[in-house]
Write a protein that holds these residues in place. Structure first.
Motif, PDB file in Angstrom:
ATOM      1  N   UNK A 136     -74.315 -12.991  -9.413  1.00  0.00           N
ATOM      2  CA  UNK A 136     -74.860 -11.861 -10.169  1.00  0.00           C
ATOM      3  C   UNK A 136     -73.753 -11.249 -11.022  1.00  0.00           C
ATOM      4  N   UNK A 137     -72.900 -12.122 -11.554  1.00  0.00           N
ATOM      5  CA  UNK A 137     -71.789 -11.670 -12.385  1.00  0.00           C
ATOM      6  C   UNK A 137     -72.293 -10.796 -13.522  1.00  0.00           C
ATOM      7  N   UNK A 138     -71.561  -9.730 -13.798  1.00  0.00           N
ATOM      8  CA  UNK A 138     -71.931  -8.842 -14.902  1.00  0.00           C
ATOM      9  C   UNK A 138     -71.876  -9.558 -16.241  1.00  0.00           C
ATOM     10  N   UNK A 139     -71.116 -10.662 -16.274  1.00  0.00           N
ATOM     11  CA  UNK A 139     -70.996 -11.404 -17.533  1.00  0.00           C
ATOM     12  C   UNK A 139     -72.169 -12.348 -17.759  1.00  0.00           C
ATOM     13  N   UNK A 140     -73.009 -12.531 -16.733  1.00  0.00           N
ATOM     14  CA  UNK A 140     -74.191 -13.372 -16.885  1.00  0.00           C
ATOM     15  C   UNK A 140     -75.397 -12.516 -17.245  1.00  0.00           C
ATOM     16  N   UNK A 141     -76.288 -13.078 -18.049  1.00  0.00           N
ATOM     17  CA  UNK A 141     -77.507 -12.360 -18.415  1.00  0.00           C
ATOM     18  C   UNK A 141     -78.517 -12.360 -17.277  1.00  0.00           C
ATOM     19  N   UNK A 142     -78.470 -13.391 -16.443  1.00  0.00           N
ATOM     20  CA  UNK A 142     -79.432 -13.538 -15.350  1.00  0.00           C
ATOM     21  C   UNK A 142     -78.708 -13.643 -14.017  1.00  0.00           C
ATOM     22  N   UNK A 143     -79.463 -13.396 -12.942  1.00  0.00           N
ATOM     23  CA  UNK A 143     -78.961 -13.645 -11.590  1.00  0.00           C
ATOM     24  C   UNK A 143     -79.284 -15.095 -11.238  1.00  0.00           C
ATOM     25  N   UNK A 144     -78.299 -15.813 -10.703  1.00  0.00           N
ATOM     26  CA  UNK A 144     -78.492 -17.217 -10.339  1.00  0.00           C
ATOM     27  C   UNK A 144     -78.632 -17.349  -8.830  1.00  0.00           C
ATOM     28  N   UNK A 145     -79.717 -17.979  -8.409  1.00  0.00           N
ATOM     29  CA  UNK A 145     -79.955 -18.323  -7.007  1.00  0.00           C
ATOM     30  C   UNK A 145     -80.245 -19.825  -6.986  1.00  0.00           C
ATOM     31  N   UNK A 146     -79.346 -20.621  -6.419  1.00  0.00           N
ATOM     32  CA  UNK A 146     -79.443 -22.075  -6.586  1.00  0.00           C
ATOM     33  C   UNK A 146     -80.708 -22.662  -5.965  1.00  0.00           C
ATOM     34  N   UNK A 147     -81.163 -22.121  -4.835  1.00  0.00           N
ATOM     35  CA  UNK A 147     -82.391 -22.661  -4.246  1.00  0.00           C
ATOM     36  C   UNK A 147     -83.594 -22.373  -5.136  1.00  0.00           C
ATOM     37  N   UNK A 148     -83.689 -21.168  -5.608  1.00  0.00           N
ATOM     38  CA  UNK A 148     -84.814 -20.783  -6.468  1.00  0.00           C
ATOM     39  C   UNK A 148     -84.751 -21.445  -7.850  1.00  0.00           C
ATOM     40  N   UNK A 149     -83.535 -21.528  -8.410  1.00  0.00           N
ATOM     41  CA  UNK A 149     -83.382 -21.875  -9.822  1.00  0.00           C
ATOM     42  C   UNK A 149     -83.035 -23.335 -10.100  1.00  0.00           C
ATOM     43  N   UNK A 150     -82.749 -24.133  -9.054  1.00  0.00           N
ATOM     44  CA  UNK A 150     -82.257 -25.486  -9.336  1.00  0.00           C
ATOM     45  C   UNK A 150     -83.243 -26.368 -10.101  1.00  0.00           C
ATOM     46  N   UNK A 151     -84.578 -26.282  -9.892  1.00  0.00           N
ATOM     47  CA  UNK A 151     -85.454 -27.145 -10.700  1.00  0.00           C
ATOM     48  C   UNK A 151     -85.326 -26.862 -12.202  1.00  0.00           C
ATOM     49  N   UNK A 152     -85.271 -25.581 -12.564  1.00  0.00           N
ATOM     50  CA  UNK A 152     -85.130 -25.232 -13.970  1.00  0.00           C
ATOM     51  C   UNK A 152     -83.768 -25.672 -14.510  1.00  0.00           C
TER      52      UNK A 152
END
Length: 316
Positions: free
Chosen positions: A239-255
């Motif tokens: 959830x780095x402030x430099x990222x526009x989105x929060x990354x969760x590898x389990x949720x987001x890996x297909x995309x």
């Protein structure tokens, strides 16, 4: 005091046993950087890795019920054991306190300013490592075999290295004869490190460029079929402030993986890895021609039975 001496002896016996076994394998394979010990005994909660003529030692944070003075004495006794077993002098043993973190949270945090850097060899290549200033050393030893696979496949390929860290996969790709290598990360510190690793090995190689960007956004921006091989090794959560989105590898890996597949020419390959211990690959959501679990095939001798990551080869 007798009890503590018993624990030191237990640590000595365990370390001697594993080091004798692993150092022989390392010698046979010509490996100079390898993991020796990872919390094998609860009484000695260390991570110990050898980098050439130095030891990197992390003490996992825990409640030890010792005073500061007692803890310092215990730590020095343990360091004496490490010297006796490995032959590495105390001044070349770097000890730090390591807090367990999911993924690479806190990876970019600077811990010190000693800048104790030196180059080590792996696979006939050289890499700058730093055993004092960061949470990690600059070279993830568990991907030694995976890097070799990328080198073997890189000839004439356009290679994209995402969340590139210090660029070891990029250097291996260049070593394999890649026609183009692009390294993407959100940290300027690590992009600079990547450049220095590339310069250390291939000062004349001009087919490499670094991109300072949020990977999630860069994946949307890049044109289709612009690469032949992608290395994707994201943090478990960010959830780095430099990222526009929060990354969760389990949720987001297909995309994430599908975005990489979009960038590949037909027949191209994604090497995808994650450190999330409860990870489940959702194959049915992937727009891929084939998927192979290469976790076992990419597990080095010094991580056998102890590897907490998954690795997949995914074809377009």
């Amino acid at each position: 005091m007798v009890q503590r001496e018993d624990k030191i002896l237990m640590f000595y016996n365990r370390l001697q046993k594993v080091y004798r076994h692993l150092s022989k394998q390392a010698g046979r394979q010509g490996v100079e950087c390898y993991r020796i010990y990872d919390h094998d005994l609860p009484e000695a909660p260390f991570l110990i890795e050898r980098y050439g003529g130095a030891l990197y030692v992390s003490e996992y944070k825990r409640r030890h019920n010792l005073t500061d003075a007692e803890h310092d004495e215990w730590l020095e006794q343990c360091a004496d054991v490490m010297t006796e077993v490995t032959g590495i002098l105390r001044e070349h043993i770097y000890i730090k306190l390591r807090q367990r973190k999911e993924g690479r949270q806190g990876q970019y945090q600077k811990l010190d300013e000693q800048r104790n850097e030196f180059a080590v060899g792996e696979g006939g290549l050289q890499f700058w490592i730093n055993l004092t200033d960061y949470l990690d050393t600059g070279l993830f030893l568990d991907h030694r075999i995976t890097r070799g696979m990328v080198r073997d496949e890189a000839k004439g390929k356009r290679v994209l290295n995402l969340f590139c860290y210090t660029g070891s996969f990029s250097v291996y790709a260049a070593a394999g004869g890649a026609s183009e290598v692009v390294s993407v990360d959100l940290s300027k510190t690590y992009l600079d490190w990547t450049q220095r690793n590339m310069q250390l090995n291939f000062p004349q190689y001009n087919q490499h460029r670094v991109v300072h960007a949020d990977v999630l956004q860069e994946l949307k921006r890049l044109p289709p079929e612009s690469f032949d091989l992608v290395v994707l090794d994201p943090p478990t959560f960010s959830n780095s402030k430099r990222m526009d989105d929060i990354l969760d590898v389990q949720r987001d890996h297909p995309q994430l993986i599908n975005d990489c597949l979009r960038l590949l020419a037909p027949g191209g390959v994604v090497y995808f890895s994650t450190n999330f211990t409860k990870f489940k690959l959702e194959v049915e959501k992937l727009k891929s021609a084939d998927v192979k679990d290469i976790t076992k095939a990419t597990t080095p001798f010094d991580f056998a039975g102890k590897l907490n990551r998954y690795c997949f080869k995914i074809w377009k």
